[in-house]
Design an enzyme around this catalytic site. Structure first.
Site, PDB file in Angstrom:
ATOM      1  N   ALA A 236      60.410  44.387  11.487  1.00  0.00           N
ATOM      2  CA  ALA A 236      61.438  43.398  11.152  1.00  0.00           C
ATOM      3  C   ALA A 236      61.194  42.935   9.727  1.00  0.00           C
ATOM      4  O   ALA A 236      60.126  43.172   9.157  1.00  0.00           O
ATOM      5  CB  ALA A 236      61.354  42.216  12.123  1.00  0.00           C
ATOM      6  N   LYS A 237      62.210  42.269   9.183  1.00  0.00           N
ATOM      7  CA  LYS A 237      62.096  41.873   7.772  1.00  0.00           C
ATOM      8  C   LYS A 237      60.917  40.948   7.517  1.00  0.00           C
ATOM      9  O   LYS A 237      60.309  40.966   6.458  1.00  0.00           O
ATOM     10  CB  LYS A 237      63.387  41.210   7.312  1.00  0.00           C
ATOM     11  N   ARG A 238      60.565  40.162   8.560  1.00  0.00           N
ATOM     12  CA  ARG A 238      59.452  39.222   8.358  1.00  0.00           C
ATOM     13  C   ARG A 238      58.100  39.933   8.273  1.00  0.00           C
ATOM     14  O   ARG A 238      57.077  39.303   8.008  1.00  0.00           O
ATOM     15  CB  ARG A 238      59.438  38.148   9.450  1.00  0.00           C
TER      16      ARG A 238
END
Ligand code: GLU
Length: 288
Positions: A236-238
């Site tokens: 995920a982007k995080r």
């Protein structure tokens, strides 16, 4: 026309896993002399943003990918989905469903219903019962599936058999469902090769059945392994520097090439060096 495609939902920036899937979709298409299309899957109006559509297309271009125009947007194709629904209804393959989520959840606890499947409640309504219910609530339209399971051919995963179920084709609020749109678009665009993430493989048998019900050819599938973070969860982007906001296309190519076991810095180099049927079958653990 014979085509492959990449069909992102414009709800965020593409991360390394998405870029790798896009590159593999391009690779499969070009290695088999197919056209390559990009389709914007923006039916979810809450999550789709024009700025993400723009940045996703820019990122694909920055990786050196080219595609055959035009780029189509699902939000502009309602008429096609509505026509397909009419055809299914005329063939007796739809029914109106008035169930709430709660009613479905309660009915599926019944012992004879397989987990996750629609329990069939509204399949059996009489015309008078439907008329009475329409006064309370606009119905969803579901597929009246006449096969319990369907088998697809996946280039990487082999024969995959899965449940068909009475899919929702149009929601009560009038929005066409993803499963309908994908199948209608692939058929209308001549897409006969579907390359996408392994997270979508469970949807494939029902989608192939729906294509069959609409008289469309069933595509060949290749569900490619997912990118995972260091904890083994879906990337995920995080998870850090995983989009082209933080990485140069060169570094992204280095990482993606290494994950595929080849040194490549462009789509053409990859095509010359990798047979897509030989891609690693294990998930890609991304640590940047
Ligand atoms: N739009 C879907 C996604 O971004 C992909 C659908 C598909 O490839 O069939 O997850």
């Amino acid at each position: 026309m014979s085509a492959g495609r990449f069909a992102p939902s414009p709800s965020g920036d593409l991360h390394l896993g998405n870029l790798r899937t896009a590159i593999l979709a391009w690779l499969f298409a070009r290695a088999t002399d197919r056209a390559f299309l990009v389709r914007v899957e923006d039916l979810d109006r809450q999550r789709s943003r024009p700025e993400f559509e723009r940045s996703q297309l820019e990122d694909l271009a920055a990786m050196g990918l080219t595609w055959d125009p035009p780029v189509v947007r699902q939000s502009e194709r309602d008429d096609l989905y509505a026509d397909a629904l009419v055809r299914l209804a005329e063939a007796g393959l739809t029914f109106e469903c008035f169930c709430t989520r709660r009613e479905i959840a309660e009915a599926v606890r019944a012992p004879h219903v397989s987990p996750g499947a629609y329990p069939g409640t509204c399949r059996r309504l009489t015309e008078a019962e439907r008329d009475a219910r329409r006064a309370d609530r606009a119905p969803a339209i579901r597929l009246r599936a006449d096969a319990p399971t369907w088998t697809i051919h996946d280039v990487l995963e082999g024969e995959v058999r899965g449940d068909v179920d009475d899919l929702v084709l149009r929601r009560g609020d009038g929005a066409h469902a993803y499963n309908l749109a994908v199948v209608v678009d692939d058929g209308e665009q001549g897409v006969d090769q579907v390359v996408r993430g392994l997270d979508l493989i469970d949807a494939a048998p029902a989608q192939a059945y729906l294509a069959h019900a609409l008289g469309l050819p069933e595509p060949v599938y290749a569900h490619v392994p997912l990118a995972l973070n260091a904890e083994g969860r879906r990337l995920a982007k995080r998870d850090g520097a995983v989009t082209l906001r933080d990485l140069s296309p060169d570094v992204a190519w280095e990482l993606i090439g290494a994950s595929l076991g080849v040194d490549a810095r462009s789509p053409e180099q990859l095509l010359a060096r990798l047979d897509p049927a030989q891609i690693p079958g294990n998930p890609w653990i991304v640590t940047t």
